[in-house]
Design an enzyme around this catalytic site. Sequence first.
Site, mmCIF file in Angstrom:
data_model
loop_
_atom_site.group_PDB
_atom_site.id
_atom_site.type_symbol
_atom_site.label_atom_id
_atom_site.label_comp_id
_atom_site.label_asym_id
_atom_site.label_seq_id
_atom_site.Cartn_x
_atom_site.Cartn_y
_atom_site.Cartn_z
ATOM 1 N N SER A 85 -15.145 3.312 13.672
ATOM 2 C CA SER A 85 -14.843 4.691 13.282
ATOM 3 C C SER A 85 -15.712 5.736 13.991
ATOM 4 C CB SER A 85 -14.951 4.846 11.764
ATOM 5 O OG SER A 85 -13.970 4.057 11.148
ATOM 6 N N ALA B 130 -1.862 -12.192 1.465
ATOM 7 C CA ALA B 130 -1.958 -11.410 0.220
ATOM 8 C C ALA B 130 -3.400 -11.000 -0.016
ATOM 9 C CB ALA B 130 -1.417 -12.234 -0.953
ATOM 10 N N GLY B 131 -4.149 -10.754 1.057
ATOM 11 C CA GLY B 131 -5.562 -10.364 0.952
ATOM 12 C C GLY B 131 -5.706 -8.865 0.798
ATOM 13 N N GLY B 132 -6.917 -8.386 1.022
ATOM 14 C CA GLY B 132 -7.243 -6.975 0.821
ATOM 15 C C GLY B 132 -6.369 -6.034 1.630
ATOM 16 N N ALA B 133 -6.021 -6.430 2.852
ATOM 17 C CA ALA B 133 -5.280 -5.530 3.728
ATOM 18 C C ALA B 133 -3.792 -5.467 3.380
ATOM 19 C CB ALA B 133 -5.428 -6.002 5.174
ATOM 20 N N GLY C 199 -1.781 -4.380 16.499
ATOM 21 C CA GLY C 199 -2.441 -3.858 15.294
ATOM 22 C C GLY C 199 -3.449 -2.743 15.517
ATOM 23 N N ASP D 51 -4.658 3.578 4.626
ATOM 24 C CA ASP D 51 -4.326 2.352 5.361
ATOM 25 C C ASP D 51 -2.816 2.157 5.513
ATOM 26 O OD1 ASP D 51 -6.938 1.553 5.871
ATOM 27 O OD2 ASP D 51 -7.116 0.461 3.980
ATOM 28 N N LYS E 115 -14.958 0.012 -1.198
ATOM 29 C CA LYS E 115 -13.665 0.678 -1.416
ATOM 30 C C LYS E 115 -13.285 0.818 -2.903
ATOM 31 C CE LYS E 115 -11.409 -0.083 3.015
ATOM 32 N NZ LYS E 115 -10.141 -0.492 3.641
ATOM 33 N N TYR F 32 -6.202 -7.087 15.610
ATOM 34 C CA TYR F 32 -6.167 -6.423 16.916
ATOM 35 C C TYR F 32 -7.233 -6.960 17.869
ATOM 36 C CZ TYR F 32 -9.873 -3.573 14.860
ATOM 37 O OH TYR F 32 -11.025 -3.168 14.243
HETATM 38 P P1 ATR Z 1 -8.853 -9.248 3.741
HETATM 39 O O1 ATR Z 1 -9.343 -8.626 2.492
HETATM 40 O O2 ATR Z 1 -9.583 -8.763 4.964
HETATM 41 O O3 ATR Z 1 -7.363 -9.191 3.900
HETATM 42 P P2 ATR Z 1 -8.959 -11.817 2.591
HETATM 43 O O4 ATR Z 1 -8.845 -11.162 1.269
HETATM 44 O O5 ATR Z 1 -9.947 -12.904 2.726
HETATM 45 O O6 ATR Z 1 -9.281 -10.775 3.691
HETATM 46 O O7 ATR Z 1 -7.512 -12.331 3.030
HETATM 47 C C1 ATR Z 1 -7.294 -13.090 4.132
HETATM 48 C C2 ATR Z 1 -5.823 -13.524 4.144
HETATM 49 O O8 ATR Z 1 -5.659 -14.485 5.190
HETATM 50 C C3 ATR Z 1 -5.372 -14.192 2.860
HETATM 51 O O9 ATR Z 1 -3.992 -13.930 2.678
HETATM 52 C C4 ATR Z 1 -5.611 -15.653 3.179
HETATM 53 O O10 ATR Z 1 -4.853 -16.563 2.418
HETATM 54 P P3 ATR Z 1 -5.435 -17.130 1.002
HETATM 55 O O11 ATR Z 1 -5.162 -16.056 0.001
HETATM 56 O O12 ATR Z 1 -4.678 -18.364 0.765
HETATM 57 O O13 ATR Z 1 -6.906 -17.365 1.228
HETATM 58 C C5 ATR Z 1 -5.166 -15.707 4.607
HETATM 59 N N1 ATR Z 1 -5.719 -16.873 5.328
HETATM 60 C C6 ATR Z 1 -6.981 -17.033 5.766
HETATM 61 N N2 ATR Z 1 -7.117 -18.233 6.372
HETATM 62 C C7 ATR Z 1 -5.906 -18.856 6.301
HETATM 63 C C8 ATR Z 1 -5.389 -20.119 6.760
HETATM 64 N N3 ATR Z 1 -6.168 -20.990 7.410
HETATM 65 N N4 ATR Z 1 -4.083 -20.396 6.506
HETATM 66 C C9 ATR Z 1 -3.289 -19.520 5.861
HETATM 67 N N5 ATR Z 1 -3.719 -18.310 5.416
HETATM 68 C C10 ATR Z 1 -5.003 -17.982 5.635
#
Ligand code: ATR
Length: 288
Positions: A29, A142-145, A254, A115, A78, A233
């Site tokens: 940033s 389904a993570g933070g982003a 990205g 975002d 956040k 990215y």
């Molecule tokens: P962020 O907040 O940056 O999005 P995160 O919350 O750790 O990071 O989320 C990472 C995402 O990548 C999640 O959807 C994660 O899947 P899980 O919820 O099952 O952990 C996914 N991810 C990370 N490594 C993975 C892998 N080896 N195979 C499939 N999905 C993966």
Amino acid sequence: MTVSKSFRTLSGSSRLAGVMGWPVSHSKSPKLQGYWLAKYGVDGSYMPLPVKPENFETALKSLRDLGFGGANVTIPHKQAAMAACDHLSDRAKRIGAVNTVTFDDDGKMHGDNTDGFGFIENLRQGAPDHDFAKGAAVVLGAGGACRAILVSLLDEGCPEIRLANRTRKRAEDLAKEINDPRIKVVDWPLAPEALAGASLVVNTTSLGMVGQPKLEIDLAGLPQTALVTDIVYAPLMTDLLLQAKERGNPIVDGLGMLLHQARPGFHRWFGIDPEVTQELRDFVLSPD
Ligand code: ATR
């Protein structure tokens, strides 16, 4: 020492902003906002602000008391920013996190989340013909982003979102929280089948990022007209994007999401809606 004529110092009425994170040294940033400050000749400064979690609220109030216009907020602050703000935008409430704070003249703190805006604007710029309301989207992760992306796609009128995550429960929880019947959770191994008839595919997982495993997904069932995008990215061309490009699908990388999400903050603090250009992309990717 001779000082170049183009060198600009701050005046006594410079506008101030920054990014609060812990750690913050990886943040792009300051480089990106600094580029815009120079491009538009703004009398202002944007600083990296390393703030430990236990000091976050005090530090945020201090920025306000020091006359800052506001700040970006990144990991791990956040949610704390959401709790600290006096007012939240509707999208910040729905996304459940704040990444942009603005202080008003009365000292009130306004929290927003840009975002999802960045995600949509990146696709609008990179694929202007894409119609979000036209077909189903497949969202991986389904993570933070992911949450901001789901909310923004729903707001754009996306008729159906097929959400696949390695840990199914996390996708189900996210769908339940957002509570929109257009989100349908599918099993991670069935993601290739979910591509049938889709018009957009989004990778929101960390797979494909430098140092992470590849995202292995067979795109055979995806219509060739479907747009494919990745929030990763680094590298810019992930294996997913390479695979999609090779079979003739339109792709958007990205980086633009990061660049576009920064626009509303710059606009509020420095008074100009800045442009995302190829030159900016090259500058942000250039070594420090
Ligand atoms: P962020 O907040 O940056 O999005 P995160 O919350 O750790 O990071 O989320 C990472 C995402 O990548 C999640 O959807 C994660 O899947 P899980 O919820 O099952 O952990 C996914 N991810 C990370 N490594 C993975 C892998 N080896 N195979 C499939 N999905 C993966």
